[in-house]
Write an enzyme that holds these catalytic residues in place. Structure first.
Site, PDB file in Angstrom:
ATOM      1  N   GLY A  11       0.799  -1.229   0.000  1.00  0.00           N
ATOM      2  CA  GLY A  11       0.000   0.000   0.000  1.00  0.00           C
ATOM      3  C   GLY A  11       0.828   1.274   0.000  1.00  0.00           C
ATOM      4  CG  HIS A  37       1.618  -2.211 -15.825  1.00  0.00           C
ATOM      5  ND1 HIS A  37       1.281  -3.461 -15.340  1.00  0.00           N
ATOM      6  CD2 HIS A  37       2.644  -2.403 -16.681  1.00  0.00           C
ATOM      7  CE1 HIS A  37       2.067  -4.375 -15.889  1.00  0.00           C
ATOM      8  NE2 HIS A  37       2.902  -3.759 -16.719  1.00  0.00           N
TER       9      HIS A  37
HETATM   10  C1  GRF Z   1       3.140  -1.190  -7.698  1.00  0.00           C
HETATM   11  O1  GRF Z   1       4.433  -1.375  -8.232  1.00  0.00           O
HETATM   12  C2  GRF Z   1       2.121  -1.207  -8.799  1.00  0.00           C
HETATM   13  O2  GRF Z   1       2.592  -0.662  -9.996  1.00  0.00           O
HETATM   14  C3  GRF Z   1       1.862  -2.664  -8.974  1.00  0.00           C
HETATM   15  O3  GRF Z   1       1.888  -3.186  -7.664  1.00  0.00           O
HETATM   16  C4  GRF Z   1       2.732  -2.387  -6.852  1.00  0.00           C
HETATM   17  C5  GRF Z   1       1.955  -1.988  -5.632  1.00  0.00           C
HETATM   18  O4  GRF Z   1       2.761  -1.463  -4.609  1.00  0.00           O
HETATM   19  N1  GRF Z   1       0.639  -2.871  -9.687  1.00  0.00           N
HETATM   20  P1  GRF Z   1       2.103  -0.863  -3.292  1.00  0.00           P
HETATM   21  O5  GRF Z   1       1.204  -1.932  -2.667  1.00  0.00           O
HETATM   22  O6  GRF Z   1       1.335   0.360  -3.659  1.00  0.00           O
HETATM   23  O7  GRF Z   1       3.269  -0.560  -2.393  1.00  0.00           O
END
Ligand code: GRF
Length: 210
Positions: A19, A116
């Site tokens: 998160g 992404h």
């Molecule tokens: C991010 O790198 C996003 O691009 C991918 O999952 C990751 C999530 O990270 N879809 P977080 O949970 O927001 O730290």
């Protein structure tokens, strides 16, 4: 003439893990650089650290578990209903690792956004950073796009390139990609809040107005 005061954009955020992007949105809202209100966080996992971040910020959390996802369509309907009750105008996926299906997509047409960690349409899928690194690209980056039924193929809203440095370990690249995400996502949500993002019905390309 008095300036028009705009209501903050009501968003629901879908998470599955750390998160850190949710945290970045919370921080930008608190700093006053993002005019939004996170009315609900949905976590697909009961052990996601993002749940703690949401609670600390006083945001209601709907926690789903493995059993809840046994029926994908019922799970998506439950999430769509909760987002509607919360008054969400946009659904913001931030590291959400479950399928978003018609129940959510039809309830929020062109209003579900995803982040992404690569420059789409290259390196789709769940291991984008690693795949780009192992391929040997010199530039990768971050994409924010509208989600649709075609996984990682929805209209692109914004992209931020990140250079791959000579000989750097993947961990260093990952860190810089996450930093780019933490800047780009709040920026794009702010554009949505300002009503500046539209999808052309004919070409399905995204237009950002001034
Ligand atoms: C991010 O790198 C996003 O691009 C991918 O999952 C990751 C999530 O990270 N879809 P977080 O949970 O927001 O730290």
């Amino acid at each position: 003439m008095t300036a028009q005061v705009q209501e903050p954009l009501n968003i629901g955020v879908l998470i599955s893990g750390s998160g850190s992007n949710l945290q970045s949105l919370i921080d930008h809202i608190e700093e006053g650089t993002l005019s939004a209100k996170i009315s609900l966080v949905v976590s697909s996992r009961p052990d996601a650290y993002g749940i703690e971040r949401a609670k600390k910020a006083g945001i209601p959390v709907l926690v789903m578990n493995r059993e809840a996802y046994a029926d994908t369509s019922a799970a998506n309907q439950r999430i769509a209903d909760a987002l509607k009750v919360a008054g969400a105008e946009y659904v913001v996926m931030a590291g959400y690792m479950r399928m978003v299906t018609a129940e959510i997509l039809n309830a929020f047409p062109d209003r579900v956004v995803n982040l992404h960690p690569a420059l789409l349409p290259s390196f789709k899928g769940a291991h984008a950073i690693e795949d780009a690194y192992n391929f040997g690209v010199k530039v990768t980056g971050v994409t924010v796009h509208f989600a649709n039924a075609d996984y990682d193929k929805g209209p692109i809203i914004a992209q931020q390139p990140v250079e791959v440095r000579e000989g750097e370990p993947i961990e260093a690249l990952e860190e810089r990609i996450h930093s780019a995400e933490h800047e780009l996502y709040p920026h794009v949500i702010q554009l949505l809040a300002e009503g500046r993002v539209s999808v052309c019905p004919e070409t399905r390309k995204v237009r950002i107005s001034n």
